[in-house]
Design an enzyme around this catalytic site. Structure first.
Site, PDB file in Angstrom:
ATOM      1  N   LYS A  25      32.544  34.601  30.671  1.00 17.26           N
ATOM      2  CA  LYS A  25      33.132  35.891  31.057  1.00 17.26           C
ATOM      3  C   LYS A  25      34.497  36.084  30.404  1.00 17.26           C
ATOM      4  O   LYS A  25      35.137  35.107  30.002  1.00 17.26           O
ATOM      5  CB  LYS A  25      33.223  35.979  32.589  1.00 17.26           C
ATOM      6  N   TYR A  55      67.094  42.612  27.461  1.00 12.45           N
ATOM      7  CA  TYR A  55      67.094  43.691  28.460  1.00 12.45           C
ATOM      8  C   TYR A  55      67.696  43.216  29.780  1.00 12.45           C
ATOM      9  O   TYR A  55      67.418  42.105  30.239  1.00 12.45           O
ATOM     10  CB  TYR A  55      65.658  44.150  28.734  1.00 12.45           C
TER      11      TYR A  55
HETATM   12  C1  LIG Z   1      34.309  32.219  37.003  1.00 15.40           C
HETATM   13  C2  LIG Z   1      33.198  31.602  37.762  1.00 15.40           C
HETATM   14  C3  LIG Z   1      32.774  30.300  37.478  1.00 15.40           C
HETATM   15  C4  LIG Z   1      33.541  29.394  36.545  1.00 15.40           C
HETATM   16  O1  LIG Z   1      34.689  28.961  37.226  1.00 15.40           O
HETATM   17  P1  LIG Z   1      35.737  27.919  36.586  1.00 15.40           P
HETATM   18  O2  LIG Z   1      36.671  27.648  37.689  1.00 15.40           O
HETATM   19  O3  LIG Z   1      36.379  28.640  35.444  1.00 15.40           O
HETATM   20  O4  LIG Z   1      34.973  26.753  36.148  1.00 15.40           O
HETATM   21  C5  LIG Z   1      31.652  29.817  38.125  1.00 15.40           C
HETATM   22  N1  LIG Z   1      30.981  30.585  39.031  1.00 15.40           N
HETATM   23  C6  LIG Z   1      31.385  31.829  39.350  1.00 15.40           C
HETATM   24  C7  LIG Z   1      30.628  32.601  40.352  1.00 15.40           C
HETATM   25  C8  LIG Z   1      32.514  32.373  38.745  1.00 15.40           C
HETATM   26  O5  LIG Z   1      32.910  33.600  39.077  1.00 15.40           O
END
Ligand SMILES: *Cc1c(COP(=O)(O)O)cnc(C)c1O
Length: 379
Positions: free
Chosen positions: A51, A272
């Site tokens: 993702k 800034y």
């Molecule tokens: C993002 C996600 C993962 C992976 O999680 P990590 O902590 O990055 O290993 C696994 N399962 C679900 C449902 C997620 O949303």
């Protein structure tokens, strides 16, 4: 801390010199991390979570590296991520879409060979209706909420749907999954509580392969592995167990170009808000990276960079396109415009930056911007 391939001091001419910074992604490190996770979760299938464009590192290069390491199961969050990934991985790979089918998109899954994770009764109905329409029992995963209250069928949804043996018959239920809220804290009571709840749910779904583990849960031991583990962060080098030694290889380095260097006298302000005021004569280097590149503004006055391994603190506020560093004591020969400064690499890990910014490595990684010159090594 493991080193990743590191550019030389002078950012070479061409595209790299025209960009503000070079992001180097080590595909061999990602593949080695996959193999380590597969070893730790021996007996379970290990998937790769893709993702957010592989946590910002670029699915188009990361996914093939994982395929070469033996990965054949992938997870994306959204349908369009799954569609893109379908064009990258071998046809026999499974691509799960964590958010399931948004209303009206079930046909996209069929067209692109994506497997939805069904999270609520509406998605179950949507998928079942598609299967009935085309007369085929298409594969789907079912997610149950075991205590995180974010995604998946809640206890009330399960009660409303009735006996799973009835509604599961409409499609091909290939995976029962849930997600842990506190896997990065090994002795958190939520872990055992969610596992027991998951086991109770599994008892209503006999014979379905099961999945509970993200990266951190792979390190909670075999009780959490079930049939399939779904690591993301650990593939990319994030420490799955903060506070313990990180067993994974660092997968990214980031080097930004020096734009300008100046000497300021006591009382001069930097950046800034004039939040940094020199207490004596200081040398200030301006480097070509800022919050528009994902270098978090929370690092104002507290972030770090390294020049040949020497710590140089951020002086003042992080700007949109630049950061000012206190480089007093670094020889001038090493501070010429075009030379590079390490922001991620052998001396600074994503998790170190996250700690300074008051966030987690996941956020630092996924924010890394699109303006960098990206280099892939290994693979
Ligand atoms: C993002 C996600 C993962 C992976 O999680 P990590 O902590 O990055 O290993 C696994 N399962 C679900 C449902 C997620 O949303």
């Amino acid at each position: 801390m493991n080193a990743v391939a590191h550019p030389t001091h002078i950012v070479d001419p061409g595209q790299a010199a025209r960009a503000g910074a070079v992001l180097t992604i080590d595909l061999d490190a990602i593949a080695a991390n996959y193999r380590l996770l597969a070893e730790r979760a021996a007996g379970a299938v290990v998937a790769g979570v893709m993702k957010a464009d592989a946590y910002g590192l670029g699915m188009a290069r990361v996914a093939p590296a994982l395929v070469r390491a033996g990965c054949r199961v992938f997870f994306t969050a959204h349908v369009d991520e799954g569609i893109r990934l379908r064009g990258i991985v071998p046809a026999d790979s499974t691509i799960y879409v964590l958010h399931g089918p948004p209303p009206g998109t079930a046909a996209d899954f069929l067209e692109h060979g994506l497997t939805p994770v069904l999270n609520d009764p509406g998605q179950v109905r949507e998928w079942s209706a598609l299967c009935a329409r085309i007369g085929r029992r298409l594969a789907a995963a079912v997610q149950a909420d075991s205590g995180m209250s974010r995604m998946g069928l809640a206890p009330a949804d399960l009660a409303a749907l009735g006996d799973p043996r009835d509604w599961l018959a409409a499609f091909d239920p290939v995976l029962l999954m849930s997600h842990l809220a506190c896997a990065d804290v090994p002795d958190h009571p939520m872990n055992a509580r969610q596992r027991l709840r998951f086991d109770a749910i599994r008892a209503q779904f006999p014979a379905m392969p099961a999945s509970l583990a993200n990266s951190s849960a792979v390190f909670l031991g075999p009780d959490f592995h079930y049939d399939l583990a779904r690591p993301g962060a650990a593939l990319y080098g994030i420490n799955p167990q903060p506070g313990h030694a990180n067993p994974l290889r660092q997968a990214v380095s980031l080097d930004a170009r020096i734009v300008q260097v100046r000497t300021i006298e006591a009382g001069a302000a930097v950046g800034y808000g004039a939040r940094y005021v020199a207490e004596g004569t200081r040398r200030i280097a301006t480097i070509a990276i800022g919050y528009a590149d994902g270098w978090l503004r929370a690092l104002s006055g507290r972030g770090s960079a390294y020049i040949d391994g020497v710590h140089v603190p951020v002086a003042g506020t992080v700007s949109m396109d630049s950061i000012t560093l206190d480089v007093t004591g670094i020889p001038d020969a090493r501070l010429q415009p075009g030379m590079s400064v390490e922001l991620l690499g052998p001396h600074q890990h994503v998790d170190d930056v996250a700690a300074e910014a008051g966030t987690i490595g996941y956020e630092v990684l996924t924010r890394l911007g699109a303006r960098f010159e990206r280099r892939y090594v290994g693979g």
